[in-house]
Design an enzyme around this catalytic site. Structure first.
Site, PDB file in Angstrom:
ATOM      1  N   ASP A 284      24.664  66.414  59.574  1.00  0.00           N
ATOM      2  CA  ASP A 284      24.546  67.827  59.201  1.00  0.00           C
ATOM      3  C   ASP A 284      23.565  67.927  58.036  1.00  0.00           C
ATOM      4  O   ASP A 284      23.816  67.372  56.968  1.00  0.00           O
ATOM      5  CB  ASP A 284      25.907  68.393  58.800  1.00  0.00           C
ATOM      6  CG  ASP A 284      25.936  69.915  58.734  1.00  0.00           C
ATOM      7  OD1 ASP A 284      24.868  70.516  58.481  1.00  0.00           O
ATOM      8  OD2 ASP A 284      27.014  70.498  58.935  1.00  0.00           O
ATOM      9  N   ARG A 286      22.445  70.853  56.715  1.00  0.00           N
ATOM     10  CA  ARG A 286      22.454  72.193  56.135  1.00  0.00           C
ATOM     11  C   ARG A 286      22.700  72.168  54.629  1.00  0.00           C
ATOM     12  O   ARG A 286      23.314  71.250  54.098  1.00  0.00           O
ATOM     13  CB  ARG A 286      23.510  73.058  56.826  1.00  0.00           C
ATOM     14  CG  ARG A 286      23.140  73.438  58.236  1.00  0.00           C
ATOM     15  CD  ARG A 286      24.261  74.196  58.922  1.00  0.00           C
ATOM     16  NE  ARG A 286      25.439  73.367  59.145  1.00  0.00           N
ATOM     17  CZ  ARG A 286      26.536  73.801  59.746  1.00  0.00           C
ATOM     18  NH1 ARG A 286      26.608  75.059  60.174  1.00  0.00           N
ATOM     19  NH2 ARG A 286      27.563  72.987  59.925  1.00  0.00           N
TER      20      ARG A 286
END
Length: 352
Positions: A284, A286
């Site tokens: 991930d 983000r």
């Protein structure tokens, strides 16, 4: 430091132009493999000696090893240039979606990295540009733009985000709403917040939703993004007061094109976690510090967070937003996304 130099470097990489990353060990010229071509490689490296820089995840897939003692298990890998490692072979080397179509020749040999941390910054730049993390590299000053790791860090500084515009926007699930747009001087995309209902003095019900073109717009059944978005707006409206943050972080931060590459790998049998790591990205990528900055600009420092993802809670709290309650956001699966949801539960800690 100059965040502007990072924006210029991202533009150059997306056009297939070389850039220079100034490191403590010296300048490192980077030619992006995804967007360059054989002609540009010849101009960049007429002696045919430039090695290829790969992420640790991709190197692990290729069974390559590096100087782990110096760089650690997540250390990028520098692959020695050999006669068979021409431009087309390098494309196959960095793009796992081509593994079944173009079996790799080899053998490939890993070289020591003079600056492992600097190599990580180079691959971070590829992620910011939404490109495959792979470069031809030379220890030279040849490039369109020069920048430093501090410049890249400045570009990612969420505190540079400001409110750009706002207006009332009735939507299908929430007629009493206002849309607020945010941007920073260097970032290409804008983030938005949908303010729903009327503040009641308590913490708003907040949903962090990362952009998903395939799910939000096209109705993809491979994920649960579209239904999650609709259900979140409806639930906030029923609650009477809250905020939906729509974050421009497609594909968990790797961009639309790389997300489609991950989908192609899923079609070959890999789950969503392994697909991302085989591409050379983090599980991930983000940055929810952006969401925290948006909430602070809206005057909210305590929220009830509508999420199944404990990482969102942790990142918001680390950025100074009090999460007074985690509110579950579970929707029924369909036959196309059952494995995807199971992977989120079993491998990324989502609480279903």
């Amino acid at each position: 430091m100059s965040a502007r130099d990072t924006a210029r470097a991202i533009d150059a990489l997306r056009r297939g132009w070389p850039i220079v990353l100034d490191l403590a060990s010296g300048p490192l010229s980077l030619l992006p493999i995804e967007t360059a071509d054989a002609r540009r490689l010849d101009a960049f490296d007429p002696e045919h000696v430039a090695p290829v820089l790969l992420s640790a995840g991709r190197a692990e897939t290729l069974k390559l090893k590096n100087q782990r003692a110096a760089g650690g298990p997540d250390c990028p890998v520098l692959v020695e240039r050999t006669p068979w490692l021409d431009f087309d072979a390098a494309v196959a080397l960095v793009d796992p979606a081509l593994d079944l179509k173009h079996p790799l020749q080899g053998p490939y040999y890993a070289l020591p990295l003079a600056d492992p941390n600097g190599a990580r910054w180079a691959l971070k730049l590829a992620t910011l540009a939404g490109m495959l993390p792979g470069f031809f590299v030379l220890e030279s000053g040849l490039g369109e733009v020069r920048l430093t790791p501090a410049d890249i860090e400045a570009h990612e500084d969420a505190e540079r985000l400001v409110i750009a515009a706002r207006a009332k926007l009735p939507v299908a699930r929430a007629e009493h709403a206002e849309l607020v747009a945010f941007r920073s001087p260097e970032m290409a995309g804008e983030h938005v917040a949908l303010m729903i209902g009327t503040p009641d003095g308590g913490p708003p019900l907040v949903r962090l939703h990362s952009e998903c073109l395939t799910g939000d717009v096209l109705g993809s059944l491979k994920c649960d993004c579209g239904p999650q978005l609709d259900a979140a707006i409806a639930r906030i409206a029923e609650h009477g007061w809250g905020v939906l943050l729509y974050l421009r972080q497609e594909g968990r931060g790797i961009g639309l094109i790389n997300k489609l590459r991950a989908y192609a790998l899923q079609d070959q049998g890999f789950d969503t976690v392994d697909a991302n790591t085989r591409l050379g990205f983090a599980v991930d990528s983000r940055n929810f510090r952006v969401a925290a900055r948006m909430l602070k600009l809206l005057g909210q420092d305590a929220v009830r967070l509508l999420t199944n993802n404990p990482e969102k809670v942790a990142q918001l709290q680390a950025a100074g937003i009090a999460v007074v309650e985690r509110v579950p956001h579970k929707l029924p699966p369909n036959p196309h996304n059952e494995r995807y949801l199971a992977t989120k539960r079993d491998r990324t800690g989502h609480a279903f």
